[in-house]
Design a protein around this motif. Structure first.
Motif, PDB file in Angstrom:
ATOM      1  N   ALA A   1      19.909   7.352 -40.622  1.00 55.97           N
ATOM      2  CA  ALA A   1      20.646   6.546 -41.601  1.00 55.97           C
ATOM      3  C   ALA A   1      22.082   6.319 -41.145  1.00 55.97           C
ATOM      4  O   ALA A   1      22.636   5.222 -41.323  1.00 55.97           O
ATOM      5  N   LEU A   2      22.696   7.321 -40.541  1.00 51.73           N
ATOM      6  CA  LEU A   2      24.079   7.192 -40.069  1.00 51.73           C
ATOM      7  C   LEU A   2      24.223   6.114 -39.003  1.00 51.73           C
ATOM      8  O   LEU A   2      25.317   5.572 -38.792  1.00 51.73           O
ATOM      9  N   ARG A   3      23.135   5.794 -38.335  1.00 51.26           N
ATOM     10  CA  ARG A   3      23.194   4.786 -37.272  1.00 51.26           C
ATOM     11  C   ARG A   3      23.499   3.389 -37.790  1.00 51.26           C
ATOM     12  O   ARG A   3      23.686   2.457 -36.998  1.00 51.26           O
ATOM     13  N   ALA A   4      23.568   3.236 -39.108  1.00 50.00           N
ATOM     14  CA  ALA A   4      23.981   1.948 -39.668  1.00 50.00           C
ATOM     15  C   ALA A   4      25.448   1.663 -39.399  1.00 50.00           C
ATOM     16  O   ALA A   4      25.906   0.529 -39.562  1.00 50.00           O
ATOM     17  N   ASP A   5      26.208   2.693 -39.000  1.00 48.38           N
ATOM     18  CA  ASP A   5      27.626   2.518 -38.695  1.00 48.38           C
ATOM     19  C   ASP A   5      27.935   3.308 -37.428  1.00 48.38           C
ATOM     20  O   ASP A   5      27.857   4.534 -37.428  1.00 48.38           O
ATOM     21  N   ASP A   6      28.292   2.616 -36.361  1.00 43.86           N
ATOM     22  CA  ASP A   6      28.509   3.273 -35.069  1.00 43.86           C
ATOM     23  C   ASP A   6      29.587   4.344 -35.141  1.00 43.86           C
ATOM     24  O   ASP A   6      29.440   5.437 -34.572  1.00 43.86           O
ATOM     25  N   ALA A   7      30.667   4.048 -35.823  1.00 47.03           N
ATOM     26  CA  ALA A   7      31.783   4.991 -35.869  1.00 47.03           C
ATOM     27  C   ALA A   7      31.389   6.266 -36.605  1.00 47.03           C
ATOM     28  O   ALA A   7      31.682   7.381 -36.152  1.00 47.03           O
ATOM     29  N   LEU A   8      30.734   6.118 -37.746  1.00 45.97           N
ATOM     30  CA  LEU A   8      30.318   7.292 -38.509  1.00 45.97           C
ATOM     31  C   LEU A   8      29.244   8.080 -37.766  1.00 45.97           C
ATOM     32  O   LEU A   8      29.222   9.319 -37.799  1.00 45.97           O
ATOM     33  N   ALA A   9      28.351   7.364 -37.080  1.00 46.38           N
ATOM     34  CA  ALA A   9      27.315   8.049 -36.311  1.00 46.38           C
ATOM     35  C   ALA A   9      27.931   8.873 -35.181  1.00 46.38           C
ATOM     36  O   ALA A   9      27.537  10.020 -34.944  1.00 46.38           O
ATOM     37  N   LYS A  10      28.902   8.308 -34.486  1.00 43.03           N
ATOM     38  CA  LYS A  10      29.555   9.031 -33.395  1.00 43.03           C
ATOM     39  C   LYS A  10      30.353  10.232 -33.912  1.00 43.03           C
ATOM     40  O   LYS A  10      30.479  11.250 -33.237  1.00 43.03           O
ATOM     41  N   GLU A  11      30.886  10.111 -35.114  1.00 39.66           N
ATOM     42  CA  GLU A  11      31.673  11.199 -35.685  1.00 39.66           C
ATOM     43  C   GLU A  11      30.791  12.379 -36.080  1.00 39.66           C
ATOM     44  O   GLU A  11      31.156  13.541 -35.840  1.00 39.66           O
ATOM     45  N   TRP A  12      29.634  12.092 -36.677  1.00 37.03           N
ATOM     46  CA  TRP A  12      28.848  13.160 -37.293  1.00 37.03           C
ATOM     47  C   TRP A  12      27.632  13.619 -36.491  1.00 37.03           C
ATOM     48  O   TRP A  12      27.243  14.797 -36.564  1.00 37.03           O
ATOM     49  N   THR A  13      27.009  12.734 -35.721  1.00 39.57           N
ATOM     50  CA  THR A  13      25.762  13.102 -35.053  1.00 39.57           C
ATOM     51  C   THR A  13      25.886  14.300 -34.123  1.00 39.57           C
ATOM     52  O   THR A  13      25.035  15.200 -34.166  1.00 39.57           O
ATOM     53  N   PRO A  14      26.923  14.389 -33.283  1.00 39.42           N
ATOM     54  CA  PRO A  14      27.011  15.572 -32.414  1.00 39.42           C
ATOM     55  C   PRO A  14      27.071  16.887 -33.193  1.00 39.42           C
ATOM     56  O   PRO A  14      26.492  17.895 -32.776  1.00 39.42           O
ATOM     57  N   LEU A  15      27.760  16.898 -34.324  1.00 39.62           N
ATOM     58  CA  LEU A  15      27.848  18.107 -35.131  1.00 39.62           C
ATOM     59  C   LEU A  15      26.516  18.429 -35.793  1.00 39.62           C
ATOM     60  O   LEU A  15      26.086  19.590 -35.840  1.00 39.62           O
ATOM     61  N   LEU A  16      25.848  17.409 -36.317  1.00 35.09           N
ATOM     62  CA  LEU A  16      24.564  17.622 -36.977  1.00 35.09           C
ATOM     63  C   LEU A  16      23.483  18.035 -35.979  1.00 35.09           C
ATOM     64  O   LEU A  16      22.559  18.781 -36.320  1.00 35.09           O
ATOM     65  N   ALA A  17      23.587  17.538 -34.748  1.00 37.50           N
ATOM     66  CA  ALA A  17      22.589  17.845 -33.718  1.00 37.50           C
ATOM     67  C   ALA A  17      22.876  19.167 -33.007  1.00 37.50           C
ATOM     68  O   ALA A  17      22.086  19.597 -32.153  1.00 37.50           O
ATOM     69  N   SER A  18      23.961  19.815 -33.342  1.00 37.27           N
ATOM     70  CA  SER A  18      24.305  21.092 -32.713  1.00 37.27           C
ATOM     71  C   SER A  18      23.265  22.161 -33.031  1.00 37.27           C
ATOM     72  O   SER A  18      22.637  22.139 -34.096  1.00 37.27           O
ATOM     73  N   THR A  19      23.098  23.101 -32.119  1.00 45.12           N
ATOM     74  CA  THR A  19      22.213  24.237 -32.360  1.00 45.12           C
ATOM     75  C   THR A  19      23.015  25.492 -32.729  1.00 45.12           C
ATOM     76  O   THR A  19      22.510  26.613 -32.634  1.00 45.12           O
ATOM     77  N   THR A  20      24.246  25.281 -33.169  1.00 45.81           N
ATOM     78  CA  THR A  20      25.102  26.376 -33.630  1.00 45.81           C
ATOM     79  C   THR A  20      25.264  26.288 -35.135  1.00 45.81           C
ATOM     80  O   THR A  20      25.711  25.256 -35.662  1.00 45.81           O
ATOM     81  N   TYR A  21      24.895  27.325 -35.827  1.00 46.02           N
ATOM     82  CA  TYR A  21      25.073  27.399 -37.276  1.00 46.02           C
ATOM     83  C   TYR A  21      26.492  27.876 -37.560  1.00 46.02           C
ATOM     84  O   TYR A  21      26.875  28.978 -37.186  1.00 46.02           O
ATOM     85  N   ASP A  22      27.267  27.035 -38.222  1.00 47.07           N
ATOM     86  CA  ASP A  22      28.680  27.335 -38.453  1.00 47.07           C
ATOM     87  C   ASP A  22      29.001  27.091 -39.927  1.00 47.07           C
ATOM     88  O   ASP A  22      29.557  26.052 -40.299  1.00 47.07           O
TER      89      ASP A  22
END
Length: 435
Positions: A147-168
C-alpha cells in the motif's frame, strides 16, 4: 479390595505429556511438500531452525504467559503527561523478537529471493503455533508495504524499517530506530466495514500532503506500532482552500506516524483496550484523533483503492493464520490420541477416532495446499494470471478457510475430552481465536 496409599494417588498415569520437542516445519509433511512444490528444498532447510524453535517447551510457555498477562494501557505518566503507552509482558516481546528476526514481517518485499513470500508464508504458519495474537502486528507490517508504494517518498521512508529483521520496540523518532512495525485503522463506530460511512475528518495544512485528523477509530490493533495506515474523509474543497490537496475529497488513505520527525509524540489518544473473543495477548484498541498529523497516501477520494493493497495482504495472512490454528489443533489431537488409552487400547487405535483424525488431517492439508499456492502467486506478482488469481482467490480462500476453522478446531478439542476444555491444554485459546 485394593487400597491406595497417599503416595499412590499422587502418581499420574494415562495422561499425554506436553507436545514439545518437535520441529513444526519438518513434522508437517503437507507444508514441506508445498514449500518444495512452490519453492525449493533449500527453502525448507532455511526454515528448519524456525520450526525447531517453534516446537520447544520454551516457546509454548511464552505463548501461554503472553495470554495470561494481558497488555496494560497507561494513559498518563506519574506527572500527569498524556503518554498513551501499552505495556506488554516480556513473553510478548520474546515472541515478537523472534517473529521479526525470522523475517516474518515485511522482509520479503526487500528480498531478492524468487521464493521470498513462500518462505515467509510457511514460516508465518509454523511460528504461529507458538501463539496467534502476536501475528497481528507482524501481519499488518507485512501488508503495509504494497500500500505504501502508492507514494514513492513514503515508501522509501518506511519500507526499509518495516522490512528490517531487528525488533526495536518503543516510541521513538523513526530515524533513530533499527526496525519498525505498522498497523491499520479503518473501521469506526457507526460504520464498521462500511468505511464509506466514516466521519473522521482530514484537514489539509499548509504543508504539501500533510493533514490533521479529527475523529476516531473503533478497532485498531497494536497501538504501540510505529506507523498506521488510516482512512479519513478529505474535504472536497481542500485544493481550493489550501492549494495542497488534490481537490477530489472523500475517503482518503493517510500515513499516521506514532512519533513525529522532531521526536514529539503525535496526538493519538488510546481510549481503551478492548476485551474480545480470541487471544488476550494482542492489544486491540479504540483511538481518538484531535489534530493528529497525517500524510496523504495516494489521491484524495481513492482511499479504499489505496488501502485495499494492505487488505489483500492481510487476507493472505488470515488464510495462513487459520491454517496454522488447524494444524496446531490437529497436532494436539493426534498427540493426545497416541498417548491416551481408553477401554483397553490407545485412542489412536480406535477405528472411529482414526476416522475423526483422518478427516481433520485432510481438511488441514487442503488448507495448507491452498494457502501456499496463494503465497506463491505473490512471488509472481508480474504474471497477469497470478495477479488475477490473487484478486479472485484470496477473498474466497479467506471466507472458506476461516469459516471452516472453528468447526475443525472444535472437533480437535473434543478429541481431548475434558482435558481439551482446560486452559492449560491451549485448546480453548485456539478455539476462541478460530471464532
Amino acid at each position: 479390595m485394593t487400597r491406595h496409599t497417599p503416595d499412590d494417588i499422587r502418581v499420574v498415569t494415562n495422561q499425554a505429556p506436553p507436545l514439545v520437542g518437535h520441529n513444526v516445519i519438518t513434522a508437517d509433511h503437507a507444508l514441506v511438500e508445498a514449500v518444495v512444490r512452490h519453492g525449493s528444498e533449500e527453502v525448507v532447510a532455511d526454515l528448519t531452525p524456525l520450526g525447531e524453535e517453534a516446537g520447544t517447551a520454551e516457546a509454548r510457555e511464552h505463548g501461554i504467559l503472553a495470554n495470561e498477562n494481558h497488555p496494560q494501557l497507561t494513559p498518563y505518566d506519574r506527572y500527569g503527561n498524556r503518554i498513551d503507552e501499552v505495556r506488554f509482558h516480556p513473553s510478548w516481546h520474546w515472541l515478537m523478537e523472534r517473529a521479526v528476526g525470522h523475517g516474518l514481517a515485511a522482509a520479503p518485499w526487500e528480498s531478492e529471493s524468487p521464493h521470498a513470500h513462500v518462505r515467509r508464508a510457511a514460516g508465518f504458519m509454523a511460528w504461529s503455533h507458538t501463539e496467534p495474537g502476536h501475528g497481528c502486528p507482524i501481519s499488518m507490517t507485512y501488508a503495509a508495504v504494497p500500500a505504501l508504494r502508492a507514494d514513492d517518498a513514503l515508501a522509501k521512508e518506511w519500507t526499509p524499517l518495516l522490512a528490517s529483521t531487528t525488533y526495536d520496540p518503543g516510541l521513538r523518532t523513526p530515524s533513530t530506530k533499527r526496525g519498525a512495525l505498522a498497523g491499520m485503522g479503518m473501521t469506526e463506530k457507526q460504520g464498521g466495514s462500511d468505511v464509506r460511512a466514516n466521519v473522521t475528518q482530514a484537514r489539509p495544512t499548509s504543508v504539501d500532503g500533510e493533514y490533521t485528523l479529527h475523529g476516531h477509530k473503533w478497532f485498531t490493533s497494536a497501538p504501540m506500532n510505529d506507523v498506521f495506515l488510516v482512512l479519513a474523509q478529505a474535504p472536497s474543497d481542500s485544493a481550493e482552500d489550501s492549494g495542497q490537496g488534490s481537490g477530489h475529497g472523500g475517503v482518503t488513505c493517510f500515513v499516521v506516524p506514532r512519533v513525529l520527525a522532531d521526536g514529539s509524540r503525535n496526538r493519538l489518544d488510546v481510549v481503551r483496550l478492548k476485551g474480545k473473543l480470541g487471544n488476550r495477548s494482542n492489544a486491540s484498541s479504540e483511538l481518538e484523533f484531535d489534530g493528529t498529523v497525517a500524510h496523504r497516501l495516494g489521491d484524495e477520494g481513492r482511499g479504499v483503492r489505496t488501502i485495499i493493497e494492505m487488505v489483500a495482504a492481510t487476507r493472505l495472512d488470515c488464510v495462513l493464520g487459520s491454517t496454522s490454528l488447524m494444524r496446531r489443533s490437529l497436532n494436539e489431537a493426534t498427540w493426545h490420541a497416541a498417548h491416551r488409552s481408553a477401554f483397553g487400547s490407545r485412542l489412536a487405535d480406535k477405528p472411529l477416532m482414526q476416522n475423526v483424525l483422518a478427516d481433520l488431517a485432510v481438511e488441514t492439508e487442503a488448507a495448507t495446499a491452498l494457502a501456499m499456492r496463494l503465497a506463491a502467486a505473490v512471488d509472481r506478482a508480474g504474471d497477469p494470471h497470478e495477479a488475477a488469481l490473487r484478486r479472485i482467490a484470496l477473498p474466497l480462500a479467506k471466507f472458506w478457510v476461516c469459516k471452516r476453522t472453528p468447526f475443525m478446531v472444535a472437533e480437535a478439542l473434543e478429541c481431548l475430552g475434558g482435558n481439551g476444555y482446560v486452559e492449560e491444554s491451549v485448546m480453548p485459546l485456539l478455539y476462541r481465536e478460530a471464532r
